[in-house]
Design a protein around this motif. Structure first.
Motif, PDB file in Angstrom:
ATOM      1  N   VAL A  90       0.806  -1.234   0.000  1.00  0.00           N
ATOM      2  CA  VAL A  90       0.000   0.000   0.000  1.00  0.00           C
ATOM      3  C   VAL A  90       0.833   1.275   0.000  1.00  0.00           C
ATOM      4  N   GLY A  91       2.159   1.174  -0.098  1.00  0.00           N
ATOM      5  CA  GLY A  91       3.001   2.360  -0.211  1.00  0.00           C
ATOM      6  C   GLY A  91       2.930   3.264   1.002  1.00  0.00           C
ATOM      7  N   ALA A  92       2.791   4.571   0.740  1.00  0.00           N
ATOM      8  CA  ALA A  92       2.809   5.570   1.810  1.00  0.00           C
ATOM      9  C   ALA A  92       1.684   5.362   2.812  1.00  0.00           C
ATOM     10  N   LEU A  93       0.597   4.744   2.360  1.00  0.00           N
ATOM     11  CA  LEU A  93      -0.545   4.529   3.239  1.00  0.00           C
ATOM     12  C   LEU A  93      -0.175   3.645   4.432  1.00  0.00           C
ATOM     13  N   SER A  94       0.850   2.805   4.277  1.00  0.00           N
ATOM     14  CA  SER A  94       1.238   1.907   5.374  1.00  0.00           C
ATOM     15  C   SER A  94       1.592   2.698   6.625  1.00  0.00           C
ATOM     16  N   TYR A  95       2.291   3.833   6.472  1.00  0.00           N
ATOM     17  CA  TYR A  95       2.665   4.654   7.616  1.00  0.00           C
ATOM     18  C   TYR A  95       1.427   5.285   8.262  1.00  0.00           C
ATOM     19  N   VAL A  96       0.489   5.729   7.420  1.00  0.00           N
ATOM     20  CA  VAL A  96      -0.725   6.350   7.931  1.00  0.00           C
ATOM     21  C   VAL A  96      -1.545   5.339   8.726  1.00  0.00           C
ATOM     22  N   LEU A  97      -1.726   4.145   8.154  1.00  0.00           N
ATOM     23  CA  LEU A  97      -2.525   3.112   8.815  1.00  0.00           C
ATOM     24  C   LEU A  97      -1.921   2.704  10.154  1.00  0.00           C
ATOM     25  N   ILE A  98      -0.609   2.483  10.165  1.00  0.00           N
ATOM     26  CA  ILE A  98       0.047   2.042  11.396  1.00  0.00           C
ATOM     27  C   ILE A  98       0.050   3.162  12.436  1.00  0.00           C
ATOM     28  N   ALA A  99       0.257   4.411  11.987  1.00  0.00           N
ATOM     29  CA  ALA A  99       0.239   5.541  12.920  1.00  0.00           C
ATOM     30  C   ALA A  99      -1.124   5.664  13.594  1.00  0.00           C
ATOM     31  N   ILE A 100      -2.197   5.532  12.812  1.00  0.00           N
ATOM     32  CA  ILE A 100      -3.546   5.633  13.381  1.00  0.00           C
ATOM     33  C   ILE A 100      -3.800   4.501  14.376  1.00  0.00           C
ATOM     34  N   TRP A 101      -3.363   3.303  14.017  1.00  0.00           N
ATOM     35  CA  TRP A 101      -3.575   2.143  14.880  1.00  0.00           C
ATOM     36  C   TRP A 101      -2.757   2.249  16.170  1.00  0.00           C
ATOM     37  N   GLU A 102      -1.490   2.610  16.046  1.00  0.00           N
ATOM     38  CA  GLU A 102      -0.587   2.582  17.190  1.00  0.00           C
ATOM     39  C   GLU A 102      -0.767   3.771  18.128  1.00  0.00           C
ATOM     40  N   ILE A 103      -1.200   4.920  17.607  1.00  0.00           N
ATOM     41  CA  ILE A 103      -1.289   6.102  18.462  1.00  0.00           C
ATOM     42  C   ILE A 103      -2.345   5.928  19.556  1.00  0.00           C
ATOM     43  N   LEU A 104      -3.292   5.038  19.311  1.00  0.00           N
ATOM     44  CA  LEU A 104      -4.340   4.791  20.301  1.00  0.00           C
ATOM     45  C   LEU A 104      -3.825   4.038  21.521  1.00  0.00           C
ATOM     46  N   ARG A 105      -2.666   3.385  21.364  1.00  0.00           N
ATOM     47  CA  ARG A 105      -2.139   2.617  22.497  1.00  0.00           C
ATOM     48  C   ARG A 105      -0.672   2.908  22.808  1.00  0.00           C
ATOM     49  N   TYR A 106      -0.062   3.806  22.024  1.00  0.00           N
ATOM     50  CA  TYR A 106       1.344   4.149  22.257  1.00  0.00           C
ATOM     51  C   TYR A 106       1.487   4.930  23.562  1.00  0.00           C
ATOM     52  N   ARG A 107       2.451   4.544  24.368  1.00  0.00           N
ATOM     53  CA  ARG A 107       2.692   5.233  25.638  1.00  0.00           C
ATOM     54  C   ARG A 107       3.813   6.249  25.440  1.00  0.00           C
ATOM     55  N   PHE A 108       3.459   7.508  25.494  1.00  0.00           N
ATOM     56  CA  PHE A 108       4.422   8.575  25.251  1.00  0.00           C
ATOM     57  C   PHE A 108       5.277   8.797  26.502  1.00  0.00           C
ATOM     58  N   TYR A 109       6.265   7.927  26.674  1.00  0.00           N
ATOM     59  CA  TYR A 109       7.204   8.125  27.779  1.00  0.00           C
ATOM     60  C   TYR A 109       8.077   9.339  27.481  1.00  0.00           C
ATOM     61  N   PRO A 110       8.484  10.084  28.497  1.00  0.00           N
ATOM     62  CA  PRO A 110       9.327  11.257  28.241  1.00  0.00           C
ATOM     63  C   PRO A 110      10.685  10.872  27.670  1.00  0.00           C
ATOM     64  N   ILE A 111      11.154  11.684  26.732  1.00  0.00           N
ATOM     65  CA  ILE A 111      12.498  11.554  26.169  1.00  0.00           C
ATOM     66  C   ILE A 111      13.363  12.585  26.880  1.00  0.00           C
ATOM     67  N   LEU A 112      14.381  12.133  27.588  1.00  0.00           N
ATOM     68  CA  LEU A 112      15.269  13.040  28.321  1.00  0.00           C
ATOM     69  C   LEU A 112      16.522  13.277  27.488  1.00  0.00           C
ATOM     70  N   PHE A 113      16.912  14.552  27.336  1.00  0.00           N
ATOM     71  CA  PHE A 113      18.045  14.873  26.466  1.00  0.00           C
ATOM     72  C   PHE A 113      18.707  16.174  26.905  1.00  0.00           C
ATOM     73  N   THR A 114      19.913  16.387  26.406  1.00  0.00           N
ATOM     74  CA  THR A 114      20.621  17.650  26.613  1.00  0.00           C
ATOM     75  C   THR A 114      21.095  18.178  25.263  1.00  0.00           C
ATOM     76  N   LEU A 115      21.198  19.493  25.141  1.00  0.00           N
ATOM     77  CA  LEU A 115      21.639  20.149  23.920  1.00  0.00           C
ATOM     78  C   LEU A 115      23.035  20.727  24.093  1.00  0.00           C
ATOM     79  N   ASP A 116      23.877  20.527  23.070  1.00  0.00           N
ATOM     80  CA  ASP A 116      25.231  21.067  23.056  1.00  0.00           C
ATOM     81  C   ASP A 116      25.969  20.753  24.357  1.00  0.00           C
TER      82      ASP A 116
END
Length: 318
Positions: free
Chosen positions: A182-208
């Protein structure tokens, strides 16, 4: 941006990913939504290779080529071509193929030429490379030469962008068979499916050189301004300025993520709440959360990560 006049090419090596360009007519709306342009399909990979070889040979340029056979093969082919002394390596494929070729020829005197033939073609869009095969080849033959910066994350170079968090997780989940179907649609389909259950854990980082930790729920490090098609992620990104643009998303969840996507499509990301874009030379991502990572939309592993700028690391035709 300083550019050098064109110089005569005498020999080039063509690398074609035979699996690139998976676009299905029935999903035109997904391509339009992402700003993905249609590409002309050839009846076989051999016909595509023959067409490109002939264009270079018509201009008295010695041209040879090979098809990639497995992940990572384009990197090896590019290394071999550079070691054999070619003037240019031409990548025919999408951003993943280009990324592999870049990793085989960064910091060498050989020039990268690109014929966009993939799903999103962000590299081609970023450097105004025509989608037409012959026009792209003529740009390689007659165009100017320009040295650009590359990003580097955990030893892997990227030309356009690297992502930490949700988008890399989606890329990791999008297997090759679905993308081919399905080409580019694969990313759209998976994003819609996964965002409903993805756990947005914090990303800790430092700059420079800062020791003060920062937090995001989604992070994109850009060398160019486009993302996933014609969506604008870093409006002021310049691949020749010796800087990376860190796009920091402090919002999380379904609606905030969708809203960010809409704002990117409208080119208004700078004015979006919960989004900050900061120029920097390096970023360190801590291990906490073991977040997925991609380089130019190719999954490469998990955090921790060290991201740096490699100044003037690649010569391209533009």
């Amino acid at each position: 941006t300083q550019k050098n006049p064109s110089t005569t090419l005498s020999n080039v090596f063509i690398i074609i990913n035979p699996n690139s360009g998976a676009q299905r007519p029935g999903f035109w709306w997904a391509r339009r939504m992402l700003g993905i342009k249609d590409i002309k399909k050839y009846e076989s990979k051999e016909v595509l290779m023959g067409t490109i070889l002939e264009i270079f040979k018509q201009h008295n340029i010695d041209a040879n080529g090979a098809f990639t056979e497995a992940p990572g093969h384009a990197t090896e082919l590019a290394k071999q071509a550079v070691n054999n002394g070619v003037d240019a390596v031409v990548a025919v494929g999408g951003d993943g193929t280009i990324n592999e070729v870049v990793n085989g020829m960064a910091n060498t005197s050989a020039m990268l030429g690109v014929v966009p033939y993939g799903t999103a073609n962000v590299f081609g869009l970023s450097f105004n490379i025509p989608m037409d095969i012959e026009a792209a080849c003529l740009k390689i033959i007659n165009g100017q030469r320009q040295s650009i910066d590359l990003g580097r994350i955990n030893g892997t170079y990227f030309a356009c962008m690297s992502g930490i968090g949700f988008d890399a997780f989606v890329i990791q989940k999008a297997d090759k068979s679905l993308k081919k179907a399905v080409g580019a649609l694969s990313y759209v389909l998976i994003a819609i499916w996964e965002i409903l259950r993805y756990r947005f854990y914090p990303i800790l980082f430092t700059l420079d050189n800062s020791m003060t930790p920062r937090k995001a729920y989604f992070l994109i490090i850009s060398n160019t301004k486009y993302y996933g098609g014609d969506m604008v992620i870093a409006p002021n990104a310049n691949p020749c300025d010796g800087k990376l643009d860190a796009c920091i998303f402090s919002g999380r969840g379904l609606f905030k993520t969708l809203w960010v996507g809409v704002q990117m499509k409208l080119g208004k990301i700078k004015n979006t709440k919960d989004v900050e874009v900061i120029q920097c030379n390096s970023i360190r991502i801590r291990r906490f959360g073991e977040h997925s990572i991609h380089a130019d939309a190719e999954y490469i592993g998990q955090s921790p990560a060290k991201i740096t700028i490699a100044k003037k690391a690649l010569l391209i035709a533009t």
